[in-house]
Design an enzyme around this catalytic site. Structure first.
Site, PDB file in Angstrom:
ATOM      1  N   ASN A 150       0.816  -1.217   0.000  1.00 54.31           N
ATOM      2  CA  ASN A 150       0.000   0.000   0.000  1.00 54.31           C
ATOM      3  C   ASN A 150       0.847   1.264   0.000  1.00 54.31           C
ATOM      4  O   ASN A 150       1.965   1.223   0.492  1.00 54.31           O
ATOM      5  CB  ASN A 150      -0.873   0.028   1.261  1.00 54.31           C
ATOM      6  CG  ASN A 150      -2.223  -0.605   0.998  1.00 54.31           C
ATOM      7  OD1 ASN A 150      -2.701  -0.576  -0.111  1.00 54.31           O
ATOM      8  ND2 ASN A 150      -2.808  -1.160   2.041  1.00 54.31           N
ATOM      9  N   TYR A 247     -13.554   2.507   1.441  1.00 50.93           N
ATOM     10  CA  TYR A 247     -12.559   3.550   1.753  1.00 50.93           C
ATOM     11  C   TYR A 247     -13.036   4.968   1.454  1.00 50.93           C
ATOM     12  O   TYR A 247     -12.423   5.933   1.906  1.00 50.93           O
ATOM     13  CB  TYR A 247     -11.233   3.258   1.035  1.00 50.93           C
ATOM     14  CG  TYR A 247     -10.371   2.295   1.831  1.00 50.93           C
ATOM     15  CD1 TYR A 247      -9.418   2.756   2.725  1.00 50.93           C
ATOM     16  CD2 TYR A 247     -10.562   0.927   1.738  1.00 50.93           C
ATOM     17  CE1 TYR A 247      -8.662   1.894   3.486  1.00 50.93           C
ATOM     18  CE2 TYR A 247      -9.815   0.047   2.499  1.00 50.93           C
ATOM     19  CZ  TYR A 247      -8.856   0.538   3.374  1.00 50.93           C
ATOM     20  OH  TYR A 247      -8.109  -0.326   4.131  1.00 50.93           O
TER      21      TYR A 247
HETATM   22  C1  G6P Z   1      -7.902  -3.780   3.475  1.00 51.44           C
HETATM   23  C2  G6P Z   1      -7.295  -3.025   2.358  1.00 51.44           C
HETATM   24  C3  G6P Z   1      -5.813  -3.178   2.380  1.00 51.44           C
HETATM   25  C4  G6P Z   1      -5.267  -2.753   3.699  1.00 51.44           C
HETATM   26  C5  G6P Z   1      -5.950  -3.454   4.801  1.00 51.44           C
HETATM   27  C6  G6P Z   1      -5.578  -2.803   6.117  1.00 51.44           C
HETATM   28  O1  G6P Z   1      -7.677  -5.088   3.241  1.00 51.44           O
HETATM   29  O2  G6P Z   1      -7.784  -3.433   1.138  1.00 51.44           O
HETATM   30  O3  G6P Z   1      -5.261  -2.401   1.359  1.00 51.44           O
HETATM   31  O4  G6P Z   1      -3.904  -3.041   3.767  1.00 51.44           O
HETATM   32  O5  G6P Z   1      -7.338  -3.422   4.705  1.00 51.44           O
HETATM   33  O6  G6P Z   1      -5.762  -3.711   7.118  1.00 51.44           O
HETATM   34  P1  G6P Z   1      -5.108  -3.514   8.553  1.00 51.44           P
HETATM   35  O7  G6P Z   1      -5.505  -4.734   9.295  1.00 51.44           O
HETATM   36  O8  G6P Z   1      -3.630  -3.380   8.347  1.00 51.44           O
HETATM   37  O9  G6P Z   1      -5.700  -2.257   9.091  1.00 51.44           O
END
Ligand code: G6P
Length: 429
Positions: A150, A247
Site C-alpha cells: 500500500n 474507503y
Molecule cells: C484492506 C485493504 C488493504 C489494507 C488493509 C488494512 O484489506 O484493502 O489495502 O492493507 O485493509 O488492514 P489492517 O488490518 O492493516 O488495518
C-alpha cells in the site's frame, strides 16, 4: 497428468504477518498447481525466521513438496523467480502509527492509504519499490511484479512509470465486496459482474449485474438495511447513483471519521500491533500447523484468493475478468492514460488488458480526478524528491483543506520520516 508448475516465487516482505495468508492460498489450491520453491525475503531476521518457520510447518502439514527458502539477500530471493510479490512496510508499524497520529493535530485523518498517511507511506516505499524493480530487471526480467504494498495504486504507478517491468497491483477489496454482495443477494460470486471504476481505495461500483440483469437499483435499496454496508447515508448513495465502496468513507464522511479517530484510545496501527503480537506468538509455536483464525482480524482477509486468481490467470492464460490495478490506457477517458486505475481487466498470459469503462458518471468524476491528481503528484514527488511537487501532492489530497495545513503537515511529517526518505534527504540531513 502432471500438474502445472511454478518453479520459483519470491515474496519480498516475507516476515509480514500476511505471508501465511498468501501461502495458505497455494495449500487450498494444491490440486491446481505445484510450486517448487517459495523464497521469502525480509530485512528483519527475527520476523523472517518466525514467519518462515510457520510457513514451513504449514507446507509440510499439507504434504506439499515446496521448498521454502528464507533469505536476507533480496537478489537471492528474486533471481530466476517467475512471480515476485511485494508486501513491504517501510518503517514498520511505528511509521504507520506516526502517519495516523500527526495529521490529527491538524484536524485531518492520517489514514495509511487515502490520507496524508498514504502520502508518507508512498514516499517511504517508492525508493524501495524501485530498488526491487532494479533487482527484477537484472535477475528476473520476465517475472511478474505483483504489488500488494500500500498505497497500491500509487506504488504500482511509480513502478510502471519508471520501469519496463510487467507489474500489476492488487487489493482484496474487490473480491471482498463481490463476496459481500453475493451473500446479500443470495447468489454465488460467479454470477455477479461488478462494473468497478476508479482508483485503488477510491472506487465505486457503477453497475451490478446478475446473470446479465442489472440489479443496481434494487441493490442500492437493499444496502440501506444491511448492517455491514452502512458506511454511507442512503440518500448519498441514491444521489450518486453508484455504490461507493468502503474507503470512500474517509472522503464523504471525513468529519465523522476524524471524530472517531480523535476519540479512539488507539490508532488502527496500534490495534494492528496487538493483533500482530498474538499472531507472531502463534507463528512461533511449533504446534501451530495451519493459518490461524486471528488473521481474519486484519483488513487483508481473502488476499490469498485474489492473489491466486491473478497468478493462475497469468500463468494459465485464463483470460478471465478480474479487478486489478493497472495503467489506465484510455479505459477511463477522464483520467490520464499513464495513471493507475483499479478496474475490470482481462487477465491472461499476455498480461492485463483493461476493459473500456468509459467516462465516469458526473456524480463521482471530480473526486476521482482530484484523488488521481494527489496520487500522481505523490508519485512525482516520491521519485524525484522535489519539494514543490511534494507540496502540490499534499495540497491535492482531498482531505487536506488548505495550503497552511499542507505546509504544516509537510513540515512535521517529512522530518519525522527522514530516515526513510533518501529522495528528500539525499545527504541524510
Ligand atoms: C484492506 C485493504 C488493504 C489494507 C488493509 C488494512 O484489506 O484493502 O489495502 O492493507 O485493509 O488492514 P489492517 O488490518 O492493516 O488495518
Amino acid at each position: 497428468m502432471t500438474k502445472p508448475r511454478i518453479e520459483k516465487l519470491a515474496y519480498i516482505g516475507g516476515g509480514s504477518s500476511y505471508t501465511p495468508e498468501f501461502v495458505d492460498g497455494f495449500i487450498q489450491h494444491e490440486n491446481e498447481v505445484e510450486v517448487k520453491e517459495i523464497a521469502l525475503h525480509d530485512i528483519d531476521e527475527d520476523r523472517l525466521n518466525i514467519v518462515g518457520g510457520m510457513v514451513e510447518r504449514m507446507i509440510r502439514y499439507a504434504e506439499l513438496d515446496t521448498k521454502v527458502t528464507l533469505t536476507l539477500d533480496r537478489t537471492e530471493a528474486i533471481e530466476g523467480a517467475q512471480f515476485v510479490v511485494s508486501a513491504i512496510r517501510v518503517g514498520g508499524m511505528e511509521a504507520r502509527i506516526r502517519d495516523e497520529k500527526i495529521p490529527l493535530k491538524y484536524d485531518v485523518i492520517g489514514q495509511e492509504t487515502t490520507g496524508p498517511g498514504g502520502t508518507l507511506k508512498a514516499w517511504r516505499t517508492i525508493p524501495v519499490a524501485l530498488d526491487i524493480a532494479r533487482d527484477l530487471a537484472k535477475y528476473a526480467p520476465d517475472a511478474w511484479y505483483l504489488n500488494f504494498t500500500n498505497p497500491s495504486g500509487i506504488i504500482t504507478e511509480a513502478i510502471f512509470k519508471n520501469t519496463n517491468l510487467k507489474v500489476v497491483g492488487l487489493c482484496n477489496n474487490p473480491i471482498n465486496m463481490q463476496l459481500g454482495l453475493a451473500t446479500l443477494l443470495g447468489v454465488s460470486t460467479d454470477e455477479i459482474f461488478m462494473e468497478w471504476v476508479g482508483l485503488n481505495h477510491v472506487n465505486w461500483i457503477q453497475r451490478v449485474y446478475i446473470q446479465g440483469n442489472d440489479v443496481t437499483t434494487d441493490l442500492i435499496a437493499k444496502l440501506e438495511d444491511h448492517p455491514d454496508m452502512k458506511w454511507f447515508d442512503p440518500d448519498l448513495v441514491r444521489a450518486l447513483g453508484v455504490i461507493p465502496t468502503y474507503y470512500l468513507q474517509y472522503y464523504y464522511a471525513h468529519p465523522k471519521k476524524l471524530a472517531e479517530a480523535k476519540s479512539a484510545k488507539k490508532s488502527r496501527g496500534e490495534v494492528v500491533l496487538e493483533v500482530e503480537k498474538a499472531l507472531f506468538e502463534k507463528y512461533a509455536d511449533p504446534s501451530e500447523l495451519v493459518k490461524p483464525p486471528e488473521l481474519n482480524l486484519r483488513g487483508g482477509a481473502l488476499y490469498s484468493e485474489a492473489a491466486l486468481r491473478l497468478i493462475f490467470s497469468l500463468l494459465f492464460d485464463r483470460r478471465d475478468v478480474q479487478i486489478v490495478v493497472t495503467r489506465n490506457n484510455g479505459s477511463i477517458p477522464d483520467l490520464p492514460d499513464d495513471a493507475s486505475v483499479e478496474i475490470p481487466c482481462v487477465v491472461g498470459a499476455h498480461g492485463v488488458t483493461p476493459l473500456h469503462m468509459g467516462p465516469l458518471p458526473e456524480t463521482i468524476r471530480a473526486l476521482c480526478q482530484q484523488a488521481k491528481a494527489w496520487e500522481s503528484w505523490t508519485v512525482e514527488a516520491g521519485v524525484t524528491g522535489d519539494r514543490d511537487a511534494a507540496l502540490i501532492a499534499m495540497l491535492t489530497n482531498p482531505l487536506v483543506p488548505s495550503y497552511e495545513v499542507a505546509k504544516a503537515l509537510l513540515a512535521e511529517m517529512l522530518p519525522a520520516n527522514k530516515d526513510y526518505l533518501p529522495q528528500f534527504y539525499p545527504l541524510g540531513v
